[in-house]
Design an enzyme around this catalytic site. Sequence first.
Site, PDB file in Angstrom:
ATOM      1  N   HIS A 143     -27.076  28.556  28.746  1.00 23.47           N
ATOM      2  CA  HIS A 143     -25.881  28.370  27.988  1.00 23.47           C
ATOM      3  C   HIS A 143     -25.757  26.852  27.576  1.00 23.47           C
ATOM      4  O   HIS A 143     -25.464  26.437  26.384  1.00 23.47           O
ATOM      5  CB  HIS A 143     -24.271  28.706  28.465  1.00 23.47           C
ATOM      6  CG  HIS A 143     -24.342  30.171  28.740  1.00 23.47           C
ATOM      7  ND1 HIS A 143     -23.286  30.475  29.609  1.00 23.47           N
ATOM      8  CD2 HIS A 143     -25.220  31.370  28.530  1.00 23.47           C
ATOM      9  CE1 HIS A 143     -23.581  31.993  29.754  1.00 23.47           C
ATOM     10  NE2 HIS A 143     -24.555  32.173  29.043  1.00 23.47           N
ATOM     11  N   ASP A 165     -28.241  33.519  24.349  1.00 19.00           N
ATOM     12  CA  ASP A 165     -29.246  33.372  25.461  1.00 19.00           C
ATOM     13  C   ASP A 165     -30.534  33.360  25.292  1.00 19.00           C
ATOM     14  O   ASP A 165     -31.437  32.416  25.768  1.00 19.00           O
ATOM     15  CB  ASP A 165     -29.089  34.922  26.437  1.00 19.00           C
ATOM     16  CG  ASP A 165     -27.840  34.813  27.517  1.00 19.00           C
ATOM     17  OD1 ASP A 165     -27.138  33.797  27.559  1.00 19.00           O
ATOM     18  OD2 ASP A 165     -27.461  35.701  27.966  1.00 19.00           O
ATOM     19  N   HIS A 202     -24.099  37.111  22.004  1.00 22.25           N
ATOM     20  CA  HIS A 202     -24.160  36.394  23.161  1.00 22.25           C
ATOM     21  C   HIS A 202     -25.848  36.451  23.697  1.00 22.25           C
ATOM     22  O   HIS A 202     -26.477  35.625  24.146  1.00 22.25           O
ATOM     23  CB  HIS A 202     -23.450  36.882  24.469  1.00 22.25           C
ATOM     24  CG  HIS A 202     -23.664  36.295  25.543  1.00 22.25           C
ATOM     25  ND1 HIS A 202     -22.999  34.711  25.856  1.00 22.25           N
ATOM     26  CD2 HIS A 202     -24.437  36.428  26.664  1.00 22.25           C
ATOM     27  CE1 HIS A 202     -23.466  34.573  27.016  1.00 22.25           C
ATOM     28  NE2 HIS A 202     -24.383  35.328  27.669  1.00 22.25           N
ATOM     29  N   HIS A 242     -33.240  37.743  29.681  1.00 25.06           N
ATOM     30  CA  HIS A 242     -33.962  36.587  30.491  1.00 25.06           C
ATOM     31  C   HIS A 242     -35.231  36.668  30.663  1.00 25.06           C
ATOM     32  O   HIS A 242     -36.365  36.092  30.374  1.00 25.06           O
ATOM     33  CB  HIS A 242     -33.136  35.942  31.626  1.00 25.06           C
ATOM     34  CG  HIS A 242     -31.418  35.615  31.202  1.00 25.06           C
ATOM     35  ND1 HIS A 242     -31.356  34.830  30.436  1.00 25.06           N
ATOM     36  CD2 HIS A 242     -30.562  36.094  31.730  1.00 25.06           C
ATOM     37  CE1 HIS A 242     -30.011  34.558  30.251  1.00 25.06           C
ATOM     38  NE2 HIS A 242     -29.557  35.395  30.897  1.00 25.06           N
TER      39      HIS A 242
END
Length: 314
Positions: A83, A244, A240, A267
């Site tokens: 973040h 990321d 979001h 991720h």
Amino acid sequence: MTTYVDRQTTLADQVTLSGIGVHSGKPASISLVPAEAGVGIVFTRTDQDSTIEVPALWSKVSATALCTVLGDPSNEGVATVEHLMAALFGMGVDNLVVEIDGPEMPVMDGSSSAFVDAIEQIGLKKLDRGRRYLKVRKPVRVDNGTAWCELHPYNGTRFDITIDFDTPLIGRQQYAADITPDVFREDLSRARTFGYVKDVEQLWKMGFALGSSLENSVAIAEDKVLNPEGTRWPDEFARHKALDAIGDLALAGLPILGLYRSYKGGHKMNHAILVKLFEDPSAFELVESPGFRKVGQVDKGGLAAAAAFGPDVS
């Protein structure tokens, strides 16, 4: 005639932010310290006897299961960097030392908003060196079952992120945009991390997500959002995931000139695309303003890939 030079930046002054670690549930504090041109983004733990600097690079990624982790958090490393890295990338901060008093970043409200606010409050300082970019020269792709991600040549920096969840509350959502500071601030910085209550309860039993709450996450149960205020956008979940992705790809070490697309990514796949990119020196080049002139290749030997493992659940 004056030639415009897109110069590297740092913060105009130091700033400190405090909160809790989303997994440890313990207090966490960071100081963002201005750095000279060419330093890049570097993390350093202030709770250790000796000062060890960990550069914010894909080659330093050690885990991607619950968040993006650089180095060994029990020693010099730090967890949940994505973040902050998204805010630095999105707002155009090139050089910074991040001093942190423990193994985990403060989660703040689960988005990049607090970091963006701090950057805007302090302001940026332009340095006496031109900004360098990592320019994608040819397509690169990673597949993992039905999920995939790819980088393409593009005249700018664009992220095109699609998610597809079984719950009708989320379903299939897409967010795509050319990333500029204005776009990042207005459209992405306030998008919060999210998760299923049943998954968080299981993580609690395992000793993770101890700091997770409605103050820093969008909680989903039985196809409804438990947060009293609801979502900040109907597609906050896709936004979001885009946030990321920006933070994870910021670990390329330089701003990317290219298009990043992903479907059911996270991720692990965000890191995998950087590993794949750097495996092929012909897939990219370094360029510098003005005119994006070529300045050389990345030293691959200094950016060896680290293993990423575990399912992505953020």
